[in-house]
Design a protein around this motif. Structure first.
Motif, PDB file in Angstrom:
ATOM      1  N   LEU A 296       0.862  -1.197   0.000  1.00 29.76           N
ATOM      2  CA  LEU A 296       0.000   0.000   0.000  1.00 29.76           C
ATOM      3  C   LEU A 296       0.894   1.241   0.000  1.00 29.76           C
ATOM      4  O   LEU A 296       1.784   1.375   0.843  1.00 29.76           O
ATOM      5  N   ILE A 297       0.660   2.126  -0.979  1.00 32.16           N
ATOM      6  CA  ILE A 297       1.391   3.407  -1.030  1.00 32.16           C
ATOM      7  C   ILE A 297       0.367   4.520  -0.892  1.00 32.16           C
ATOM      8  O   ILE A 297      -0.702   4.481  -1.507  1.00 32.16           O
ATOM      9  N   SER A 298       0.687   5.505  -0.067  1.00 35.31           N
ATOM     10  CA  SER A 298      -0.211   6.657   0.053  1.00 35.31           C
ATOM     11  C   SER A 298       0.508   7.927  -0.389  1.00 35.31           C
ATOM     12  O   SER A 298       1.717   8.079  -0.187  1.00 35.31           O
ATOM     13  N   LEU A 299      -0.262   8.808  -0.994  1.00 34.58           N
ATOM     14  CA  LEU A 299       0.215  10.142  -1.381  1.00 34.58           C
ATOM     15  C   LEU A 299      -0.784  11.117  -0.764  1.00 34.58           C
ATOM     16  O   LEU A 299      -1.891  11.306  -1.280  1.00 34.58           O
ATOM     17  N   VAL A 300      -0.414  11.702   0.362  1.00 35.67           N
ATOM     18  CA  VAL A 300      -1.349  12.543   1.100  1.00 35.67           C
ATOM     19  C   VAL A 300      -0.932  14.015   0.931  1.00 35.67           C
ATOM     20  O   VAL A 300       0.171  14.395   1.355  1.00 35.67           O
ATOM     21  N   ARG A 301      -1.746  14.783   0.281  1.00 37.62           N
ATOM     22  CA  ARG A 301      -1.471  16.196  -0.001  1.00 37.62           C
ATOM     23  C   ARG A 301      -0.149  16.358  -0.758  1.00 37.62           C
ATOM     24  O   ARG A 301       0.619  17.277  -0.496  1.00 37.62           O
ATOM     25  N   VAL A 302       0.118  15.434  -1.660  1.00 42.56           N
ATOM     26  CA  VAL A 302       1.376  15.467  -2.421  1.00 42.56           C
ATOM     27  C   VAL A 302       1.113  15.763  -3.899  1.00 42.56           C
ATOM     28  O   VAL A 302       1.753  16.632  -4.486  1.00 42.56           O
ATOM     29  N   VAL A 303       0.133  15.067  -4.483  1.00 45.45           N
ATOM     30  CA  VAL A 303      -0.067  15.164  -5.936  1.00 45.45           C
ATOM     31  C   VAL A 303      -0.396  16.603  -6.342  1.00 45.45           C
ATOM     32  O   VAL A 303       0.147  17.131  -7.327  1.00 45.45           O
ATOM     33  N   HIS A 304      -1.258  17.278  -5.573  1.00 45.34           N
ATOM     34  CA  HIS A 304      -1.684  18.627  -5.994  1.00 45.34           C
ATOM     35  C   HIS A 304      -0.550  19.651  -5.945  1.00 45.34           C
ATOM     36  O   HIS A 304      -0.656  20.735  -6.501  1.00 45.34           O
ATOM     37  N   ASP A 305       0.567  19.261  -5.297  1.00 41.83           N
ATOM     38  CA  ASP A 305       1.739  20.153  -5.222  1.00 41.83           C
ATOM     39  C   ASP A 305       2.531  20.204  -6.520  1.00 41.83           C
ATOM     40  O   ASP A 305       3.486  20.967  -6.602  1.00 41.83           O
ATOM     41  N   HIS A 306       2.195  19.335  -7.477  1.00 43.03           N
ATOM     42  CA  HIS A 306       3.097  19.165  -8.615  1.00 43.03           C
ATOM     43  C   HIS A 306       2.380  19.301  -9.949  1.00 43.03           C
ATOM     44  O   HIS A 306       1.182  19.015 -10.051  1.00 43.03           O
ATOM     45  N   ASP A 307       3.154  19.732 -10.942  1.00 41.47           N
ATOM     46  CA  ASP A 307       2.615  19.853 -12.293  1.00 41.47           C
ATOM     47  C   ASP A 307       2.434  18.455 -12.901  1.00 41.47           C
ATOM     48  O   ASP A 307       2.981  17.466 -12.385  1.00 41.47           O
ATOM     49  N   ASP A 308       1.702  18.419 -14.006  1.00 42.89           N
ATOM     50  CA  ASP A 308       1.306  17.119 -14.557  1.00 42.89           C
ATOM     51  C   ASP A 308       2.499  16.210 -14.891  1.00 42.89           C
ATOM     52  O   ASP A 308       2.448  14.997 -14.672  1.00 42.89           O
ATOM     53  N   ALA A 309       3.584  16.790 -15.417  1.00 41.52           N
ATOM     54  CA  ALA A 309       4.718  15.942 -15.822  1.00 41.52           C
ATOM     55  C   ALA A 309       5.277  15.217 -14.594  1.00 41.52           C
ATOM     56  O   ALA A 309       5.576  14.014 -14.647  1.00 41.52           O
ATOM     57  N   GLU A 332      -6.316  14.188  -0.909  1.00 35.85           N
ATOM     58  CA  GLU A 332      -6.076  15.634  -0.937  1.00 35.85           C
ATOM     59  C   GLU A 332      -7.392  16.326  -1.291  1.00 35.85           C
ATOM     60  O   GLU A 332      -8.331  15.680  -1.793  1.00 35.85           O
ATOM     61  N   PRO A 333      -7.492  17.621  -1.006  1.00 35.09           N
ATOM     62  CA  PRO A 333      -8.695  18.341  -1.442  1.00 35.09           C
ATOM     63  C   PRO A 333      -8.739  18.355  -2.971  1.00 35.09           C
ATOM     64  O   PRO A 333      -7.701  18.516  -3.609  1.00 35.09           O
ATOM     65  N   MET A 334      -9.909  18.141  -3.520  1.00 33.46           N
ATOM     66  CA  MET A 334     -10.016  18.028  -4.975  1.00 33.46           C
ATOM     67  C   MET A 334     -10.919  19.111  -5.558  1.00 33.46           C
ATOM     68  O   MET A 334     -11.854  19.567  -4.888  1.00 33.46           O
ATOM     69  N   SER A 335     -10.639  19.462  -6.774  1.00 41.79           N
ATOM     70  CA  SER A 335     -11.474  20.476  -7.420  1.00 41.79           C
ATOM     71  C   SER A 335     -12.802  19.832  -7.834  1.00 41.79           C
ATOM     72  O   SER A 335     -12.931  18.606  -7.866  1.00 41.79           O
ATOM     73  N   GLU A 336     -13.759  20.690  -8.132  1.00 43.36           N
ATOM     74  CA  GLU A 336     -15.098  20.263  -8.569  1.00 43.36           C
ATOM     75  C   GLU A 336     -15.768  19.337  -7.557  1.00 43.36           C
ATOM     76  O   GLU A 336     -16.537  18.446  -7.919  1.00 43.36           O
ATOM     77  N   THR A 337     -15.441  19.510  -6.253  1.00 44.87           N
ATOM     78  CA  THR A 337     -16.075  18.696  -5.220  1.00 44.87           C
ATOM     79  C   THR A 337     -17.396  19.348  -4.842  1.00 44.87           C
ATOM     80  O   THR A 337     -17.392  20.491  -4.363  1.00 44.87           O
ATOM     81  N   PRO A 338     -18.525  18.639  -5.043  1.00 46.69           N
ATOM     82  CA  PRO A 338     -19.818  19.277  -4.760  1.00 46.69           C
ATOM     83  C   PRO A 338     -19.880  19.807  -3.329  1.00 46.69           C
ATOM     84  O   PRO A 338     -19.560  19.094  -2.376  1.00 46.69           O
ATOM     85  N   GLY A 339     -20.244  21.065  -3.201  1.00 51.17           N
ATOM     86  CA  GLY A 339     -20.339  21.691  -1.884  1.00 51.17           C
ATOM     87  C   GLY A 339     -19.015  22.263  -1.392  1.00 51.17           C
ATOM     88  O   GLY A 339     -18.980  22.958  -0.387  1.00 51.17           O
ATOM     89  N   PRO A 360      -5.083  22.092  -8.158  1.00 52.04           N
ATOM     90  CA  PRO A 360      -6.065  21.147  -7.646  1.00 52.04           C
ATOM     91  C   PRO A 360      -6.616  20.357  -8.828  1.00 52.04           C
ATOM     92  O   PRO A 360      -6.806  20.912  -9.907  1.00 52.04           O
ATOM     93  N   ARG A 361      -6.836  19.061  -8.613  1.00 51.53           N
ATOM     94  CA  ARG A 361      -7.364  18.231  -9.712  1.00 51.53           C
ATOM     95  C   ARG A 361      -8.690  17.614  -9.322  1.00 51.53           C
ATOM     96  O   ARG A 361      -8.906  17.260  -8.164  1.00 51.53           O
ATOM     97  N   SER A 362      -9.529  17.446 -10.300  1.00 55.65           N
ATOM     98  CA  SER A 362     -10.828  16.812 -10.057  1.00 55.65           C
ATOM     99  C   SER A 362     -10.614  15.299  -9.996  1.00 55.65           C
ATOM    100  O   SER A 362      -9.616  14.770 -10.514  1.00 55.65           O
ATOM    101  N   PRO A 363     -11.562  14.563  -9.397  1.00 58.58           N
ATOM    102  CA  PRO A 363     -11.467  13.103  -9.417  1.00 58.58           C
ATOM    103  C   PRO A 363     -11.333  12.569 -10.847  1.00 58.58           C
ATOM    104  O   PRO A 363     -10.578  11.617 -11.076  1.00 58.58           O
ATOM    105  N   ALA A 364     -12.004  13.193 -11.788  1.00 53.50           N
ATOM    106  CA  ALA A 364     -11.926  12.697 -13.175  1.00 53.50           C
ATOM    107  C   ALA A 364     -10.509  12.856 -13.721  1.00 53.50           C
ATOM    108  O   ALA A 364      -9.985  11.981 -14.426  1.00 53.50           O
TER     109      ALA A 364
END
Ligand SMILES: C[S@@+](CC[C@H](N)C(=O)[O-])C[C@H]1O[C@@H](n2cnc3c(N)ncnc32)[C@H](O)[C@@H]1O
Length: 403
Positions: A296-309, A332-339, A360-364
């Motif tokens: 199991l690998i977790s990325l907690v508040r890490v992905v949104h810190d970085h550009d797509d590449a 992490e907090p995600m964009s387009e989250t209802p509410g 910030p990235r959406s789930p999609a």
């Protein structure tokens, strides 16, 4: 009841001729035409006055006006909160209501100045008046007593506040380095793995203090105890893994972060009696491969810190480090989250811009990046407070699937 008829619609700036720079198109379909008509009416002061005078429409107009003025004045509300926290008003009132004069002496403000802050705090529901002119905690202030996570966020906002003094300048690309990016030196350093202890101390402290906003939400949403070895990549000082350790006593733990941060985590694990169970590995996921062995690998508040590449590179590295059937969690907090659109798209959108990278990235969007990296069974899991964190889970194809 006699209602006045609405004023005629204004000749608003609705034609391409009015804004030749925008090359406006015609509304398409009846929905867009209706929306364009409504927007023109709403832009007309006479129409707004008519709505306010019309009993059935007044409540809607009042609510819209309040929302607009909250946007206009929101920065003042944030600074009222900051002043209350700097003066430790919530802790001082935790024992019960007090007389403002005694509070003024305790915080070193004259009574008139404190009264102004108290009135603002009451208006914002942080505080409330009690009988005999005493001041007490309000419904929004009471949960903030001893809330080190919120305190750390409010305190560190001084940099973002400075950067947002000129928001258009920030969007255009500021002349110098935004103050926020200086708080996060790994975002601008060519070799983040060479950052020194003193360069990582401040942000690691903020992350550790604010981690309680995230950890339990993730652990309530995903059963980590079904795994053997969990590796938290970009795990900071290990606050998340310490919460995992409490929840899943049989799970072995590993943290991967920049060497200077991993040193801090190692020290924290030892302080919390976890030295035999949790290891901290120093390295950079930009230049080093991730150690194998974790299921199991977790990325907690890490992905949104970085550009797509970088995210593509990181997800491929996580995929390579996991066994067949291994699991990846992204929290992490995600964009387009209802509410919680304002938190994801307005707050984090601008925050990460000032930080110098990431979005910030959406789930999609996360789903598409995960699929591209080779993950399957990609699911979004509900958390109790998506405002604070969303959660995605994905698997490496293969027979060892744990669920
Ligand atoms: C926003 S913090 C999140 C920390 C922690 N996961 C949490 O939620 O509290 C991002 C973390 O990623 C780490 N990080 C940034 N770039 C890294 C890299 N190239 N390699 C390893 N870790 C990195 C930082 O040192 C930091 O601890």
């Amino acid at each position: 009841m006699q209602l006045a008829s609405p004023p005629a619609p204004p000749a608003g700036p609705d034609s391409a001729a009015d804004r030749p720079d925008l090359a406006l198109g015609q509304p398409q379909g009846w929905r867009e035409r209706l929306a364009a008509w409504r927007d023109r009416r709403m832009a007309d002061p006479a129409f707004r006055t008519w709505v306010l005078r019309t009993p059935l429409l007044r409540r809607v107009a009042q609510r819209r006006a309040r929302q607009t003025f909250d946007l206009v004045a929101g920065f003042v509300y944030s600074q009222v909160l900051r002043a209350c926290m700097e003066l430790e008003l919530f802790e001082r009132l935790a024992g019960g209501p007090v007389q403002p004069a005694a509070l003024a002496r305790a915080v070193g403000l004259d009574e008139a100045a404190l009264d102004r802050l108290l009135a603002a705090g009451v208006a914002l529901k942080l505080l409330r008046w009690r009988a005999g002119g005493r001041i007490a905690l309000g419904p929004l202030g009471a949960p903030l007593v001893g809330h080190t996570a919120i305190a750390a966020l409010v305190e560190h906002h001084h940099a973002l506040y400075a950067d947002l003094a000129d928001p258009v300048g920030l969007l255009r690309g500021p002349a110098g380095r935004p103050a926020t990016s200086r708080q996060w030196p790994y975002t601008v350093h060519a070799r983040p793995d060479s950052l020194a202890a003193e360069q990582v101390a401040t942000y690691s402290g903020i992350m550790s203090a604010s981690q309680p906003l995230i950890a339990q939400l993730v652990l309530d949403a995903y059963p980590v105890q079904r795994h053997r070895l969990m590796m938290d990549v970009g795990g900071g000082e290990g606050a998340f893994l310490r919460a995992v350790a409490r929840q899943a006593p049989g799970l072995r733990l590993r943290l991967f972060d920049l060497p200077a941060v991993a040193d801090r985590a190692r020290q924290r694990f030892a302080e919390h009696g976890l030295a035999g169970r949790a290891e901290a590995v120093g390295g950079s996921f930009l230049s080093d491969s991730l150690p194998g062995g974790a299921d199991l690998i977790s990325l907690v508040r890490v992905v949104h810190d970085h550009d797509d590449a970088t995210v593509r590179h990181l997800l491929r590295a996580a995929h390579a480090a996991l066994p067949p059937g291994g699991t990846l969690l992204i929290a992490e907090p995600m964009s387009e989250t209802p509410g919680a659109e304002a938190m994801g798209d307005a707050y984090f959108g601008l925050y990460l811009l000032a930080m110098g990278q990431g979005r910030p990235r959406s789930p999609a969007t996360l789903r598409a990046l995960l699929a591209e990296a080779g993950f399957v069974q990609i699911r979004q899991l509900a958390t109790h407070l998506p405002l604070q964190t969303g959660l995605m889970v994905a698997r490496v194809p293969g027979h060892e699937a744990a669920a």
